[in-house]
Design a protein around this motif. Sequence first.
Motif, short mmCIF file in Angstrom:
data_model
loop_
_atom_site.label_atom_id
_atom_site.label_comp_id
_atom_site.label_asym_id
_atom_site.label_seq_id
_atom_site.Cartn_x
_atom_site.Cartn_y
_atom_site.Cartn_z
N VAL A 226 0.83 -1.20 0.00
CA VAL A 226 0.00 0.00 0.00
C VAL A 226 0.87 1.25 0.00
N THR A 227 1.96 1.23 0.77
CA THR A 227 2.87 2.38 0.80
C THR A 227 3.44 2.66 -0.58
N ASP A 228 3.85 1.61 -1.29
CA ASP A 228 4.38 1.78 -2.64
C ASP A 228 3.30 2.33 -3.58
N LEU A 229 2.07 1.85 -3.41
CA LEU A 229 0.97 2.35 -4.25
C LEU A 229 0.76 3.84 -4.02
N LEU A 230 0.76 4.28 -2.76
CA LEU A 230 0.53 5.69 -2.46
C LEU A 230 1.70 6.56 -2.91
N ALA A 231 2.90 6.00 -2.89
CA ALA A 231 4.09 6.78 -3.27
C ALA A 231 4.35 6.76 -4.77
#
Length: 422
Positions: A226-231
């Motif tokens: 999820v962090t990679d998706l948001l970034a």
Amino acid sequence: MRTLLVMGPGGSGRTTIAAATALEAARDGRRVLLLTTDPAPGLPAGPAPGPGSDPDPLPAPAAGARPGSAPGPGPAHGSPAATDAPPAPAGLTVRRLDPAAHFRRELLALQVHAGPALDLLGAAPLDDDELTPLPGGAPFTYLAALRDAARQEWDLVVADLPALPDAVALLALPEQLRRYLRRLLPPERRAARALRPMLAQLAGVPMPPDGLYEAAARKDADLAAVTDLLAAPTTRVRLVVEPGPAAAGALRTARAGLALHRLPLDAVVANRLLPTASPDPWLADLADRQRAHLKELYEDGAPVREVPHLGRDPRTPADLALLGPLAPDPADAAAPAPPWPVEDLRATEGALVWRVPLPGAVKSDLGLVRRGDELALTVGPFRRLVPLPSALRRCTVTGAALRDGELRVRFAPDPGLWPRTP
């Protein structure tokens, strides 16, 4: 894959805008996933997962779907006039999230993994039919849905997020949870598994079992997705507001929170705009006042998209089509958010300045605390712990100022840590 995160104050119509955006993109031939906890007007939602299924499974995107290539699923239950509306495109998948069901599945799964420990303590496990949802479960449901979406190949994911400021707090949650996991269960400690019995004897307390570290590693991998998706540079935030006395304030608060977490703003949608030419004097006066507040949104500097008021609540895909164009252009080049720059003023002022863009921030709502190699930044209701750049870790904070939407934090080099120049 592009991701569009739709948020706004309560009652601003963000669910309708998210549905209209997803529908338009699907009619352009894209494979689109719409995530929402509310009924999307005129759009059918996929079936809820049944007992024993994986937590929050998502259907696979329809490969090669094109507008009108196949009839869409049936109308949503209880949608007025949905039977007279044209079917939704085959490339559109609507997933209505159920926080209560997600909570039950997660808690029951936790009981299974922790079964030996619960038996040792003599605890009686809970049954599915006696579980009731607890407040605050919706963010974790969204995180699970975004995790699954990140692992599939959609052309566009549109997420209808909760109302502000909860939406910004939700987007900050993965980073915060990963921090907590790494502090409570550091991955490097698992490497000393052979020494754990001896350490347990020396400490006099039992050491965490391998299963706990394995569960933490799985959760960390989920949060990392999820962090990679948001970034990702292809992720954008769209803010929906209805021009009025509170719209400009909501925009400023949202922009400051998004900037703090380095989430780029795609556009501001000015929703439910009344026609300016109305024979009714009361409506004409209301439209004039609305346009005055609309001007404030333009003056803020963010891109604005105007959406008309239909004179009724949208109920069908045909109604949603009247709100466009709203779909993001797939040809738009996406660039990653630039890092916050460090300005070297040692030669002239003897300091380094960390420049943090915070458009919409107000001086009275700012807070700043140094914690070791991190800086705790507070902007109104939002807070974030930010790692310091390596050069600033050898400095001390000497002051800060907010100018033209930018926080400038001054650092003085620590003589005991900074290398001396000849």
